[in-house]
Enzyme design. Structure first.
Site, PDB file in Angstrom:
ATOM      1  N   MET A  33      -2.854  -7.143  -8.653  1.00 15.11           N
ATOM      2  CA  MET A  33      -1.516  -7.458  -9.131  1.00 15.11           C
ATOM      3  C   MET A  33      -1.270  -8.963  -9.066  1.00 15.11           C
ATOM      4  SD  MET A  33       1.028  -4.307  -8.245  1.00 15.11           S
ATOM      5  CE  MET A  33       1.265  -4.657  -6.516  1.00 15.11           C
ATOM      6  N   GLY A  39      -9.498 -12.696  -0.265  1.00 18.24           N
ATOM      7  CA  GLY A  39      -9.882 -11.284  -0.259  1.00 18.24           C
ATOM      8  C   GLY A  39     -10.212 -10.791  -1.650  1.00 18.24           C
ATOM      9  N   HIS A  40      -9.355 -11.127  -2.618  1.00 21.90           N
ATOM     10  CA  HIS A  40      -9.639 -10.755  -4.002  1.00 21.90           C
ATOM     11  C   HIS A  40     -10.945 -11.392  -4.483  1.00 21.90           C
ATOM     12  CE1 HIS A  40      -5.070 -10.333  -4.190  1.00 21.90           C
ATOM     13  NE2 HIS A  40      -5.499  -9.140  -4.573  1.00 21.90           N
ATOM     14  N   GLY A 150     -10.406  -3.157  -1.910  1.00 17.10           N
ATOM     15  CA  GLY A 150     -10.471  -3.552  -0.508  1.00 17.10           C
ATOM     16  C   GLY A 150     -10.030  -2.441   0.423  1.00 17.10           C
ATOM     17  N   GLU A 151     -10.606  -2.423   1.616  1.00 18.41           N
ATOM     18  CA  GLU A 151     -10.249  -1.408   2.607  1.00 18.41           C
ATOM     19  C   GLU A 151      -8.902  -1.682   3.263  1.00 18.41           C
ATOM     20  OE1 GLU A 151     -13.496  -1.153   5.342  1.00 18.41           O
ATOM     21  OE2 GLU A 151     -14.679   0.119   3.999  1.00 18.41           O
ATOM     22  N   LYS A 152      -8.323  -2.866   3.040  1.00 17.38           N
ATOM     23  CA  LYS A 152      -7.014  -3.164   3.631  1.00 17.38           C
ATOM     24  C   LYS A 152      -5.984  -2.140   3.185  1.00 17.38           C
ATOM     25  CE  LYS A 152      -3.804  -5.635   2.254  1.00 17.38           C
ATOM     26  NZ  LYS A 152      -2.420  -5.410   1.758  1.00 17.38           N
ATOM     27  N   ASP A 153      -6.024  -1.747   1.906  1.00  8.72           N
ATOM     28  CA  ASP A 153      -5.167  -0.684   1.382  1.00  8.72           C
ATOM     29  C   ASP A 153      -5.943   0.633   1.455  1.00  8.72           C
ATOM     30  OD1 ASP A 153      -2.783  -2.264   0.321  1.00  8.72           O
ATOM     31  OD2 ASP A 153      -4.464  -3.290  -0.636  1.00  8.72           O
ATOM     32  N   GLN A 156      -4.704   3.804  -0.338  1.00  4.74           N
ATOM     33  CA  GLN A 156      -4.904   3.616  -1.771  1.00  4.74           C
ATOM     34  C   GLN A 156      -6.367   3.817  -2.150  1.00  4.74           C
ATOM     35  OE1 GLN A 156      -3.206   0.235  -4.332  1.00  4.74           O
ATOM     36  NE2 GLN A 156      -5.254  -0.536  -3.848  1.00  4.74           N
ATOM     37  N   ARG A 190       1.325 -10.439  -0.167  1.00  2.54           N
ATOM     38  CA  ARG A 190       2.657 -10.434   0.443  1.00  2.54           C
ATOM     39  C   ARG A 190       2.798 -11.489   1.534  1.00  2.54           C
ATOM     40  NH1 ARG A 190       5.780  -5.913  -0.816  1.00  2.54           N
ATOM     41  NH2 ARG A 190       4.689  -4.354  -2.080  1.00  2.54           N
TER      42      ARG A 190
END
Length: 285
Positions: A33, A39-40, A150-153, A156, A190
């Site tokens: 987004m 990270g991206h 990513g594993e952060k979400d 999801q 964020r």
């Protein structure tokens, strides 16, 4: 001259992908987004290593926001994102308008059960319907052989894996490790919304999470450990802890012990007006 192309329409995207496929090239996609961070870029790097061509999608999906204010406040930095992707080696930045994703008359919603129950699913009704619908659209539009998340979400990630398995979509979902800042805070778009003081305080989130995971892994009872971690977060300046739960790593079923296999400790908490999420694996010491 940059090898990165900015594409805004399905027609132009399909033309480019059609040429790649005709040449026998594999395609990786990194759905985002925007407001890109390291990270991206790590996902792009992984995609570059494993596929011939890489598409990064940038679409702030209105269907996965529960709050109009949250949607309006989400950072939008398309120009900066493009510049960051040039040295990363992506081939296409796909930035569709909402009408390209949800054309007039669009009336389909994909709903995934099971792994969407509880956690963010309990506090953000309809969120994962929006995620599943847009991810299905983007996977089909990109015709990707592999998609990188990513594993952060974590919730999801499991939702997308379930979606692809259940609908027989031909894309392989590739989980990628969470990248963290020097104080342990998971990288997130964020984080840009945190004030300098809030950003300093936010480092308490991963500290509490890793401490609790270590204590549970060492055999301490789960409930008092989680209660202590909640208290630590509130004392550190978080205004609210939405959830802090131990779940089975495979299906996100609630667990109290590690006897059922690998587990994951997941949290959502507010620092001021900003909702931060994180998770870590929990294993027996």
């Amino acid at each position: 001259m940059s090898g990165l192309r900015l594409i805004r329409t399905r027609r132009d995207l399909r033309a480019e992908i059609g040429a790649w496929k005709a040449a026998g090239l594999t395609v990786g996609v990194v759905p985002t987004m925007g407001a890109l961070h390291e990270g991206h870029l790590s996902l792009v790097e992984r995609a570059r290593a494993e596929t011939d061509r890489v598409i990064v999608t940038l679409f702030v999906n209105p269907r996965q926001f529960n709050s109009a204010a949250d949607l309006a406040a989400y950072p939008r930095t398309e120009g900066e994102d493009f510049e960051r992707l040039v040295p990363a080696g992506a081939h296409i930045l796909y930035v569709p308008d909402p009408e390209e994703v949800y054309p007039p008359g669009f009336a389909t919603t994909i709903s995934v059960g099971g792994v969407t129950q509880g956690l963010c699913g309990a506090f953000r009704p309809g969120h994962f319907d929006g995620v599943a619908t847009v991810v299905a659209k983007l996977l089909l539009q990109s015709q990707a052989d592999r998609a990188y998340f990513g594993e952060k979400d974590y919730q999801q990630l499991l939702t997308v894996q379930r979606l692809v398995a259940d609908l027989d979509l031909p894309t392989r979902i590739v989980p990628c490790p969470t990248l963290r800042d020097s104080d342990g805070l998971a990288m997130s778009s964020r984080n840009r919304r945190l004030s300098p003081q809030e950003r300093d305080l936010a480092g308490a989130l991963p500290r509490a999470l890793f401490d609790a995971a270590g204590r549970i892994g060492a055999g301490e009872a789960t409930s008092p450990v989680l209660a202590s971690a909640r208290e630590a977060l509130l004392a550190a300046g978080f205004s609210r802890v939405e959830y802090l739960e131990l779940r089975n790593a495979a299906d996100l079923a609630p667990v109290e012990t590690l006897e059922g296999g690998p587990a994951r400790l997941l949290v959502a908490a507010f620092m001021g007006e900003v909702r931060l999420i994180d998770n870590v694996p929990v294993t027996m010491a």
